[in-house]
Design an enzyme around this catalytic site. Structure first.
Site, PDB file in Angstrom:
ATOM      1  N   ASP A 118       0.835  -1.197   0.000  1.00 17.40           N
ATOM      2  CA  ASP A 118       0.000   0.000   0.000  1.00 17.40           C
ATOM      3  C   ASP A 118       0.872   1.250   0.000  1.00 17.40           C
ATOM      4  O   ASP A 118       1.846   1.342   0.751  1.00 17.40           O
ATOM      5  CB  ASP A 118      -0.907  -0.009   1.238  1.00 17.40           C
ATOM      6  CG  ASP A 118      -2.027   1.014   1.152  1.00 17.40           C
ATOM      7  OD1 ASP A 118      -2.478   1.312   0.033  1.00 17.40           O
ATOM      8  OD2 ASP A 118      -2.457   1.505   2.211  1.00 17.40           O
ATOM      9  N   HIS A 119       0.506   2.222  -0.820  1.00 16.81           N
ATOM     10  CA  HIS A 119       1.208   3.508  -0.893  1.00 16.81           C
ATOM     11  C   HIS A 119       2.711   3.350  -1.145  1.00 16.81           C
ATOM     12  O   HIS A 119       3.541   3.951  -0.459  1.00 16.81           O
ATOM     13  CB  HIS A 119       0.987   4.333   0.382  1.00 16.81           C
ATOM     14  CG  HIS A 119      -0.406   4.890   0.495  1.00 16.81           C
ATOM     15  ND1 HIS A 119      -0.854   5.936  -0.289  1.00 16.81           N
ATOM     16  CD2 HIS A 119      -1.441   4.531   1.287  1.00 16.81           C
ATOM     17  CE1 HIS A 119      -2.117   6.199   0.039  1.00 16.81           C
ATOM     18  NE2 HIS A 119      -2.504   5.351   0.960  1.00 16.81           N
ATOM     19  N   THR A 170      -7.983   2.606  10.514  1.00 15.74           N
ATOM     20  CA  THR A 170      -8.162   3.293  11.786  1.00 15.74           C
ATOM     21  C   THR A 170      -9.131   2.582  12.716  1.00 15.74           C
ATOM     22  O   THR A 170      -8.831   2.361  13.898  1.00 15.74           O
ATOM     23  CB  THR A 170      -8.628   4.743  11.548  1.00 15.74           C
ATOM     24  OG1 THR A 170      -7.636   5.421  10.767  1.00 15.74           O
ATOM     25  CG2 THR A 170      -8.816   5.480  12.857  1.00 15.74           C
ATOM     26  N   ILE A 193      -9.424  -0.054   5.072  1.00 15.49           N
ATOM     27  CA  ILE A 193      -9.856   0.101   6.451  1.00 15.49           C
ATOM     28  C   ILE A 193      -8.651  -0.106   7.367  1.00 15.49           C
ATOM     29  O   ILE A 193      -8.035  -1.174   7.368  1.00 15.49           O
ATOM     30  CB  ILE A 193     -10.953  -0.912   6.830  1.00 15.49           C
ATOM     31  CG1 ILE A 193     -12.104  -0.878   5.819  1.00 15.49           C
ATOM     32  CG2 ILE A 193     -11.438  -0.652   8.253  1.00 15.49           C
ATOM     33  CD1 ILE A 193     -12.919   0.375   5.830  1.00 15.49           C
ATOM     34  N   HIS A 234      -7.898  10.069   4.974  1.00  8.54           N
ATOM     35  CA  HIS A 234      -7.206   9.093   5.804  1.00  8.54           C
ATOM     36  C   HIS A 234      -7.334   9.450   7.292  1.00  8.54           C
ATOM     37  O   HIS A 234      -7.424  10.621   7.655  1.00  8.54           O
ATOM     38  CB  HIS A 234      -5.704   9.066   5.466  1.00  8.54           C
ATOM     39  CG  HIS A 234      -5.376   8.495   4.128  1.00  8.54           C
ATOM     40  ND1 HIS A 234      -5.072   9.292   3.049  1.00  8.54           N
ATOM     41  CD2 HIS A 234      -5.301   7.218   3.695  1.00  8.54           C
ATOM     42  CE1 HIS A 234      -4.790   8.526   2.002  1.00  8.54           C
ATOM     43  NE2 HIS A 234      -4.937   7.263   2.362  1.00  8.54           N
ATOM     44  N   SER A 242     -12.445   4.105   7.021  1.00  8.40           N
ATOM     45  CA  SER A 242     -12.941   4.164   8.403  1.00  8.40           C
ATOM     46  C   SER A 242     -13.762   5.416   8.663  1.00  8.40           C
ATOM     47  O   SER A 242     -14.536   5.459   9.625  1.00  8.40           O
ATOM     48  CB  SER A 242     -11.768   4.108   9.394  1.00  8.40           C
ATOM     49  OG  SER A 242     -11.114   2.857   9.338  1.00  8.40           O
ATOM     50  N   HIS A 253      -9.773   5.100  -0.122  1.00 10.33           N
ATOM     51  CA  HIS A 253      -8.839   5.125   1.003  1.00 10.33           C
ATOM     52  C   HIS A 253      -9.490   5.924   2.128  1.00 10.33           C
ATOM     53  O   HIS A 253     -10.298   6.805   1.898  1.00 10.33           O
ATOM     54  CB  HIS A 253      -7.523   5.777   0.587  1.00 10.33           C
ATOM     55  CG  HIS A 253      -6.671   4.909  -0.280  1.00 10.33           C
ATOM     56  ND1 HIS A 253      -5.326   4.709  -0.060  1.00 10.33           N
ATOM     57  CD2 HIS A 253      -6.962   4.171  -1.382  1.00 10.33           C
ATOM     58  CE1 HIS A 253      -4.833   3.899  -0.970  1.00 10.33           C
ATOM     59  NE2 HIS A 253      -5.810   3.558  -1.794  1.00 10.33           N
ATOM     60  N   GLY A 254      -9.123   5.605   3.371  1.00  8.63           N
ATOM     61  CA  GLY A 254      -9.764   6.280   4.486  1.00  8.63           C
ATOM     62  C   GLY A 254     -11.178   5.787   4.712  1.00  8.63           C
ATOM     63  O   GLY A 254     -12.063   6.541   5.132  1.00  8.63           O
TER      64      GLY A 254
END
Length: 278
Positions: free
Chosen positions: A82-83, A228, A226, A174, A205, A202-203
């Site tokens: 990821d990233h 956080t 997911i 995020h 949560s 993305h982000g």
């Protein structure tokens, strides 16, 4: 079923109208819990090694963990970088047996993002690996502000890179804890009108369970990242475990005691992305 590419799990999701969870891993215990949750739900899972995880533990160790879990799993498991921010980082992940890489060129000028992402897509596809890219910029809660995805740029990005999945910025951020993110449905519809590429949030949560389920069923969003909310579940379980017995000191005992809570939370996440499952 064991190792799968991102394309192998997202294309059925796009065709059938559901989404897959991309879970951010931080260690053996949570990664194992996520696979157990996916098996309990009978659904695929994407295990993700992000920048923070890679700074904490070397990529070859993540590869070994993911391989061991995937090869013993009863559901498809995607081994995902990821990233990634460089070609070399993505190349290393591919060499280590990751089945998917995400190149994040979202801070680059459009032409540079396209050129670098395309080069990584070509390298990944030659090795039988999937590639996710990002267009627009997904910001951070209490941090860098987002730049919304431009639909015309998204169409060009998808066409010229041939990515297997495309992360978009449509109100998601995020590290958001309160699940109050508002998705720009108009922007999403404009993006869907110009490309059939599976979309990624993305982000995730920051979105309510209800909103995620609705988007999974009624949009081209096929993957929600997911992290956080699952880390928060781990933290709560860890505090409860330590508070219940002040004499605990063994790392294995302490961390193993958190896994049931993580499995339960992860099942809600994973299963909630396919509420119509048999």
């Amino acid at each position: 079923m064991t190792r799968a590419t991102l394309a192998q799990v997202l294309q059925p999701a796009l065709a059938e109208g559901y989404a897959v969870a991309g879970v951010v891993c931080q260690g053996w215990e949570d990664a194992r819990a996520y696979v157990a949750a996916a098996e309990a739900e009978g659904l695929p899972i994407v295990l993700q090694a992000g920048p923070g995880a890679r700074a904490h533990m070397p990529l070859p160790v993540w590869a070994a963990i993911f391989h061991a879990l995937a090869d013993a799993a009863a559901v498809p498991v995607v081994l995902h970088l990821d990233h990634g921010t460089t070609i070399e980082e993505c190349r290393q992940a591919i060499a280590l047996g990751f089945t998917s890489v995400m190149f994040d060129g979202s801070r680059l000028p459009l032409a540079d993002n396209i050129a670098r992402t395309r080069a990584i897509v070509e390298m990944a596809h030659a090795a039988g690996v999937s590639c996710e890219g990002e267009i627009g910029f997904v910001g951070y809660h209490d941090g860098a502000a987002s730049a919304g995805t431009d639909p015309e740029e998204a169409a060009r990005f998808a066409s010229e890179t041939a990515v297997d999945a495309m992360a978009v910025s449509i109100g998601n951020v995020h590290l958001q804890r309160d699940r109050k993110a508002r998705i720009d449905r108009g922007r999403l519809a404009e993006i869907e009108a110009v490309t059939d590429t599976p979309l990624v949030i993305h982000g995730g949560s920051g979105l309510s369970h209800t909103l995620r389920a609705d988007l999974a069923a009624h949009s081209h969003i096929c993957k929600f990242n997911i992290g956080t909310e699952l880390r928060m579940a781990f933290g709560a379980a860890l505090r409860k475990t330590l508070g219940s017995d002040p004499d605990l000191f063994d790392r294995i005992d302490i961390l193993s005691a958190t896994e049931a809570a993580i499995v339960n939370e992860a099942r809600q996440v994973i299963g909630g992305l396919r509420p119509d499952r048999p």
